[in-house]
Write a protein that holds these residues in place. Structure first.
Motif, PDB file in Angstrom:
ATOM      1  N   UNK A 161     -14.784  10.721   5.205  1.00  0.00           N
ATOM      2  CA  UNK A 161     -16.124  10.593   5.800  1.00  0.00           C
ATOM      3  C   UNK A 161     -16.828   9.319   5.349  1.00  0.00           C
ATOM      4  N   UNK A 162     -16.410   8.756   4.218  1.00  0.00           N
ATOM      5  CA  UNK A 162     -17.053   7.535   3.710  1.00  0.00           C
ATOM      6  C   UNK A 162     -16.519   6.283   4.402  1.00  0.00           C
ATOM      7  N   UNK A 163     -15.463   6.430   5.190  1.00  0.00           N
ATOM      8  CA  UNK A 163     -14.840   5.286   5.851  1.00  0.00           C
ATOM      9  C   UNK A 163     -15.393   5.095   7.260  1.00  0.00           C
ATOM     10  N   UNK A 191     -10.446  19.571   1.540  1.00  0.00           N
ATOM     11  CA  UNK A 191     -11.894  19.327   1.442  1.00  0.00           C
ATOM     12  C   UNK A 191     -12.164  18.004   0.733  1.00  0.00           C
ATOM     13  N   UNK A 192     -11.447  17.745  -0.371  1.00  0.00           N
ATOM     14  CA  UNK A 192     -11.635  16.490  -1.097  1.00  0.00           C
ATOM     15  C   UNK A 192     -11.297  15.303  -0.193  1.00  0.00           C
ATOM     16  N   UNK A 193     -10.150  15.370   0.479  1.00  0.00           N
ATOM     17  CA  UNK A 193      -9.727  14.259   1.338  1.00  0.00           C
ATOM     18  C   UNK A 193     -10.691  14.087   2.510  1.00  0.00           C
ATOM     19  N   UNK A 194     -11.152  15.179   3.080  1.00  0.00           N
ATOM     20  CA  UNK A 194     -12.125  15.116   4.176  1.00  0.00           C
ATOM     21  C   UNK A 194     -13.383  14.378   3.719  1.00  0.00           C
ATOM     22  N   UNK A 195     -13.859  14.702   2.526  1.00  0.00           N
ATOM     23  CA  UNK A 195     -15.059  14.037   1.998  1.00  0.00           C
ATOM     24  C   UNK A 195     -14.821  12.541   1.808  1.00  0.00           C
ATOM     25  N   UNK A 196     -13.632  12.181   1.358  1.00  0.00           N
ATOM     26  CA  UNK A 196     -13.330  10.763   1.167  1.00  0.00           C
ATOM     27  C   UNK A 196     -13.240  10.038   2.509  1.00  0.00           C
ATOM     28  N   UNK A 240      -7.060   3.476  11.351  1.00  0.00           N
ATOM     29  CA  UNK A 240      -5.973   2.748  10.676  1.00  0.00           C
ATOM     30  C   UNK A 240      -5.170   3.702   9.793  1.00  0.00           C
ATOM     31  N   UNK A 241      -5.863   4.547   9.032  1.00  0.00           N
ATOM     32  CA  UNK A 241      -5.165   5.516   8.175  1.00  0.00           C
ATOM     33  C   UNK A 241      -4.379   6.530   8.997  1.00  0.00           C
TER      34      UNK A 241
END
Length: 141
Positions: free
Chosen positions: A118-120, A111-116, A127-128
């Motif tokens: 979403x900001x990209x 969930x934390x990584x998903x939220x991060x 690229x990631x």
């Protein structure tokens, strides 16, 4: 931006460790150390194991693993059961609470990584995604 392979490798190492540290901070039980969670996650992935097998997989001594297992048992995350074929051996297995803690931690980290992510921008996410494939390949060499 790093220009030489040496500089690039340093930047990649630093970024990887910072992201890993940030993800490890997302846990269902804040009292669990990384070593404790690693044992729980390993049992979740591989199933029940002997104390010796756990110690070998985690790269620690049997006495050190015994202390870790004692803590996890005290907290209700694992239990020890007698090996049916060899009564001298003890099998370590996750309790329902242990499984739940692993699953909740994984969900929290995702969930934390998903939220991060979403900001990209879509381009940065692509690229990631490509970089993650390359990193996985490097890790298995």
């Amino acid at each position: 931006m790093a220009s030489t392979i040496g500089e690039q490798s340093t930047e990649l190492r630093i970024a990887t460790f910072r992201l890993a540290r940030r993800l490890r901070a997302e846990k269902a039980d804040g009292e669990l150390s990384d070593a404790h969670f690693s044992v729980l996650a390993g049992l979740h992935k591989h199933g029940q194991e002997t104390l010796t097998a756990l110690a070998e997989r985690e790269g620690v001594t049997a006495p050190s693993m015994n202390r870790t297992v004692n803590c996890l048992q005290e907290w209700g995350y694992i239990e020890r059961i007698a090996d049916k074929s060899d009564k001298r051996k003890v099998i370590v297995t996750l309790t329902d609470s242990g499984h739940e803690t692993v699953m909740n931690t994984v969900k929290k980290r995702d969930r934390w990584l998903h939220q991060q992510l979403r900001t990209l921008s879509p381009e940065d996410r692509a690229t990631l995604a490509a970089a993650s494939e390359l990193m996985r390949s490097l890790a298995t060499q």
